[in-house]
Design a protein around this motif. Sequence first.
Motif, mmCIF file in Angstrom:
data_model
loop_
_atom_site.group_PDB
_atom_site.id
_atom_site.type_symbol
_atom_site.label_atom_id
_atom_site.label_comp_id
_atom_site.label_asym_id
_atom_site.label_seq_id
_atom_site.Cartn_x
_atom_site.Cartn_y
_atom_site.Cartn_z
ATOM 1 N N THR A 90 0.839 -1.207 0.000
ATOM 2 C CA THR A 90 0.000 0.000 0.000
ATOM 3 C C THR A 90 0.869 1.250 0.000
ATOM 4 O OG1 THR A 90 -0.203 0.144 2.428
ATOM 5 C CG2 THR A 90 -1.815 -1.221 1.258
ATOM 6 N N ASP A 91 2.034 1.171 0.634
ATOM 7 C CA ASP A 91 2.935 2.322 0.631
ATOM 8 C C ASP A 91 3.463 2.601 -0.775
ATOM 9 O OD1 ASP A 91 2.568 2.658 3.344
ATOM 10 O OD2 ASP A 91 4.386 1.573 3.905
ATOM 11 N N ILE A 92 3.718 1.545 -1.543
ATOM 12 C CA ILE A 92 4.145 1.730 -2.935
ATOM 13 C C ILE A 92 3.025 2.385 -3.738
ATOM 14 C CG2 ILE A 92 4.752 0.527 -5.075
ATOM 15 C CD1 ILE A 92 6.284 -1.505 -3.362
ATOM 16 N N LEU A 93 1.806 1.883 -3.557
ATOM 17 C CA LEU A 93 0.670 2.476 -4.266
ATOM 18 C C LEU A 93 0.496 3.946 -3.874
ATOM 19 C CD1 LEU A 93 0.107 -0.452 -5.088
ATOM 20 C CD2 LEU A 93 -2.280 -0.094 -4.487
ATOM 21 N N ASP A 94 0.631 4.215 -2.584
ATOM 22 C CA ASP A 94 0.473 5.599 -2.129
ATOM 23 C C ASP A 94 1.558 6.504 -2.717
ATOM 24 O OD1 ASP A 94 -1.736 4.878 -0.660
ATOM 25 O OD2 ASP A 94 -0.659 4.786 1.255
ATOM 26 N N ALA A 95 2.779 5.969 -2.855
ATOM 27 C CA ALA A 95 3.878 6.764 -3.410
ATOM 28 C C ALA A 95 3.568 7.206 -4.834
ATOM 29 C CB ALA A 95 5.177 5.962 -3.368
ATOM 30 N N GLU A 96 2.782 6.395 -5.550
ATOM 31 C CA GLU A 96 2.422 6.721 -6.934
ATOM 32 C C GLU A 96 0.998 7.268 -7.045
ATOM 33 O OE1 GLU A 96 4.620 6.894 -9.093
ATOM 34 O OE2 GLU A 96 6.223 5.775 -8.075
ATOM 35 N N ARG A 97 0.360 7.499 -5.892
ATOM 36 C CA ARG A 97 -1.015 8.023 -5.858
ATOM 37 C C ARG A 97 -1.962 7.120 -6.641
ATOM 38 N NH1 ARG A 97 1.102 14.143 -6.748
ATOM 39 N NH2 ARG A 97 1.701 14.538 -4.592
ATOM 40 N N VAL A 98 -1.774 5.851 -6.453
ATOM 41 C CA VAL A 98 -2.623 4.847 -7.102
ATOM 42 C C VAL A 98 -3.672 4.387 -6.111
ATOM 43 C CG1 VAL A 98 -2.671 2.503 -8.048
ATOM 44 C CG2 VAL A 98 -0.840 4.084 -8.703
ATOM 45 N N THR A 99 -4.930 4.474 -6.489
ATOM 46 C CA THR A 99 -6.022 4.100 -5.593
ATOM 47 C C THR A 99 -6.272 2.601 -5.605
ATOM 48 O OG1 THR A 99 -7.086 6.232 -5.965
ATOM 49 C CG2 THR A 99 -8.447 4.479 -5.033
ATOM 50 N N GLN A 100 -6.367 2.019 -6.809
ATOM 51 C CA GLN A 100 -6.682 0.600 -6.941
ATOM 52 C C GLN A 100 -5.846 -0.027 -8.045
ATOM 53 O OE1 GLN A 100 -10.950 0.108 -7.617
ATOM 54 N NE2 GLN A 100 -11.153 -0.708 -5.559
ATOM 55 N N VAL A 101 -5.652 -1.334 -7.905
ATOM 56 C CA VAL A 101 -4.936 -2.101 -8.923
ATOM 57 C C VAL A 101 -5.667 -3.413 -9.184
ATOM 58 C CG1 VAL A 101 -2.667 -1.156 -8.344
ATOM 59 C CG2 VAL A 101 -3.480 -3.235 -7.178
ATOM 60 N N VAL A 102 -5.378 -3.987 -10.332
ATOM 61 C CA VAL A 102 -5.699 -5.385 -10.593
ATOM 62 C C VAL A 102 -4.475 -6.175 -10.144
ATOM 63 C CG1 VAL A 102 -6.205 -7.127 -12.342
ATOM 64 C CG2 VAL A 102 -7.183 -4.833 -12.547
ATOM 65 N N ALA A 103 -4.615 -6.985 -9.103
ATOM 66 C CA ALA A 103 -3.478 -7.667 -8.489
ATOM 67 C C ALA A 103 -3.328 -9.078 -9.054
ATOM 68 C CB ALA A 103 -3.657 -7.727 -6.978
ATOM 69 N N ILE A 104 -2.113 -9.406 -9.472
ATOM 70 C CA ILE A 104 -1.828 -10.674 -10.142
ATOM 71 C C ILE A 104 -0.636 -11.322 -9.459
ATOM 72 C CG2 ILE A 104 -1.194 -11.732 -12.350
ATOM 73 C CD1 ILE A 104 -2.279 -8.800 -13.450
ATOM 74 N N GLY A 105 -0.811 -12.559 -8.965
ATOM 75 C CA GLY A 105 0.246 -13.210 -8.224
ATOM 76 C C GLY A 105 0.643 -14.559 -8.776
ATOM 77 N N HIS A 106 1.889 -14.940 -8.499
ATOM 78 C CA HIS A 106 2.422 -16.247 -8.867
ATOM 79 C C HIS A 106 3.317 -16.717 -7.720
ATOM 80 C CE1 HIS A 106 5.703 -18.807 -10.599
ATOM 81 N NE2 HIS A 106 4.672 -19.395 -11.176
ATOM 82 N N ASP A 107 3.216 -18.012 -7.374
ATOM 83 C CA ASP A 107 4.079 -18.594 -6.345
ATOM 84 C C ASP A 107 3.872 -17.826 -5.029
ATOM 85 O OD1 ASP A 107 6.500 -20.655 -6.220
ATOM 86 O OD2 ASP A 107 7.172 -18.864 -5.141
ATOM 87 N N TRP A 108 4.935 -17.448 -4.324
ATOM 88 C CA TRP A 108 4.773 -16.675 -3.095
ATOM 89 C C TRP A 108 4.113 -15.330 -3.365
ATOM 90 C CZ3 TRP A 108 4.765 -18.064 1.773
ATOM 91 C CH2 TRP A 108 5.471 -19.205 2.179
ATOM 92 N N GLY A 109 4.175 -14.872 -4.597
ATOM 93 C CA GLY A 109 3.458 -13.655 -4.949
ATOM 94 C C GLY A 109 1.961 -13.806 -4.798
ATOM 95 N N SER A 110 1.448 -15.038 -4.950
ATOM 96 C CA SER A 110 0.027 -15.296 -4.706
ATOM 97 C C SER A 110 -0.293 -15.173 -3.219
ATOM 98 C CB SER A 110 -0.348 -16.695 -5.213
ATOM 99 O OG SER A 110 -0.292 -16.757 -6.619
ATOM 100 N N TYR A 111 0.642 -15.605 -2.388
ATOM 101 C CA TYR A 111 0.464 -15.427 -0.943
ATOM 102 C C TYR A 111 0.353 -13.941 -0.600
ATOM 103 C CZ TYR A 111 2.011 -14.790 3.885
ATOM 104 O OH TYR A 111 2.130 -14.367 5.188
ATOM 105 N N LEU A 112 1.238 -13.138 -1.182
ATOM 106 C CA LEU A 112 1.195 -11.708 -0.881
ATOM 107 C C LEU A 112 -0.101 -11.082 -1.371
ATOM 108 C CD1 LEU A 112 4.026 -9.162 -0.990
ATOM 109 C CD2 LEU A 112 1.833 -8.586 -1.984
ATOM 110 N N VAL A 113 -0.539 -11.432 -2.581
ATOM 111 C CA VAL A 113 -1.813 -10.896 -3.083
ATOM 112 C C VAL A 113 -2.955 -11.320 -2.165
ATOM 113 C CG1 VAL A 113 -3.495 -11.022 -4.967
ATOM 114 C CG2 VAL A 113 -1.064 -10.695 -5.481
ATOM 115 N N SER A 114 -2.899 -12.538 -1.651
ATOM 116 C CA SER A 114 -3.931 -13.008 -0.730
ATOM 117 C C SER A 114 -3.983 -12.139 0.525
ATOM 118 C CB SER A 114 -3.673 -14.466 -0.352
ATOM 119 O OG SER A 114 -3.688 -15.310 -1.485
ATOM 120 N N ARG A 115 -2.826 -11.852 1.099
ATOM 121 C CA ARG A 115 -2.801 -11.021 2.302
ATOM 122 C C ARG A 115 -3.183 -9.576 1.979
ATOM 123 N NH1 ARG A 115 -2.902 -15.419 3.781
ATOM 124 N NH2 ARG A 115 -1.761 -16.380 5.503
ATOM 125 N N PHE A 116 -2.831 -9.115 0.813
ATOM 126 C CA PHE A 116 -3.242 -7.794 0.352
ATOM 127 C C PHE A 116 -4.772 -7.718 0.327
ATOM 128 C CE2 PHE A 116 -1.612 -4.539 -3.054
ATOM 129 C CZ PHE A 116 -2.070 -3.495 -2.274
#
Length: 330
Positions: A90-116
């Motif tokens: 969320t801090d990365i999104l805030d740094a770019e003033r991004v409100t929402q994203v389409v989140a796409i995960g693979h491997d442990w990246g899916s874990y992070l998207v899940s927690r997101f």
Amino acid sequence: MDQNNYKQTKTKRGFNYTYYYSPPAAGSGKPILFFSHGFPSASFLWRKQVAFFQPQGYGIIVPDHLGYGGTDKPTDPKLYVGRGLAEDMTDILDAERVTQVVAIGHDWGSYLVSRFLHYFPQRISACAFFAVGYLAAEGVNTMSLHEQIKQMVGYDALAYQRFFIQPDAAAVIEKNIDSFIHLIYPETPETWRNSLCVDGGARAWIESNKTTALPSYLTPEDKEHLHNVLLSGGLSGPLCWYKASVEEVNLAEDAKLPAAARDIAQPFLYVAFNKDIVALPAFADGSTKKYAKGPVTRKEVDGDHWGVMSHAVELNAILVEWIGGLPGGK
């Protein structure tokens, strides 16, 4: 991926993150795609998706996750707790003033998207999972499931994780980095079944400095990039993603989640990689059925765990069609 598009920000937890960022084309109305990598790939994993979607005007955010690439690499597994990792995003999104994203995960990246999704669902308009599906915060230690999974699939699918959490694993891998790359990115999926999914097999392969043919999707230049990225920061950080699971650093925080926070209301895409030896589609299908409450799309490609690279053309076509069908998608 153009190095000029890489940026840095410091998160509220005090970590310096490197991430690839390209804003949507002016007036395009296209969403921003957030690509989340796993082990041991860094933002480099998504190079073929970036090359496809960026010229079409989509916004792109691809972080080097904690432990990887140009991002900080702490070696305390407690710093890899799911909520903390999601807060960093969320801090990365805030740094770019991004409100929402389409989140796409693979491997442990899916874990992070899940927690997101668990902790900041308002920041995600839709979610997609490749190979590894949605991972609900159920308070289960992955290591405790080894025998159950072995009985289910007929082989020790997670055997390699018992090596990855050993105190000397990072040093062993760093000493024989080429052998490690050949094991993790094999020419045939059966290499994983015969070595990665055999108790002691991963250590034996790497300590003997064994190599094999590289798959066609991983060029010599790709291998050299991986070699440099992994050795520049070492493997102690990336392996903390496994150690955090074993040491159950997430359980106390995840236990505070209300049951409803585990349900996913956003449009949901799961793409199975049918030749994956470790992330079997059946695992993801079970969690999708249990937790995905909104519109669900399921697709499959005939690739192994690294279908993101080997079947990029097919996968990108699936993704762009799905995004086009989302509310506000183009």
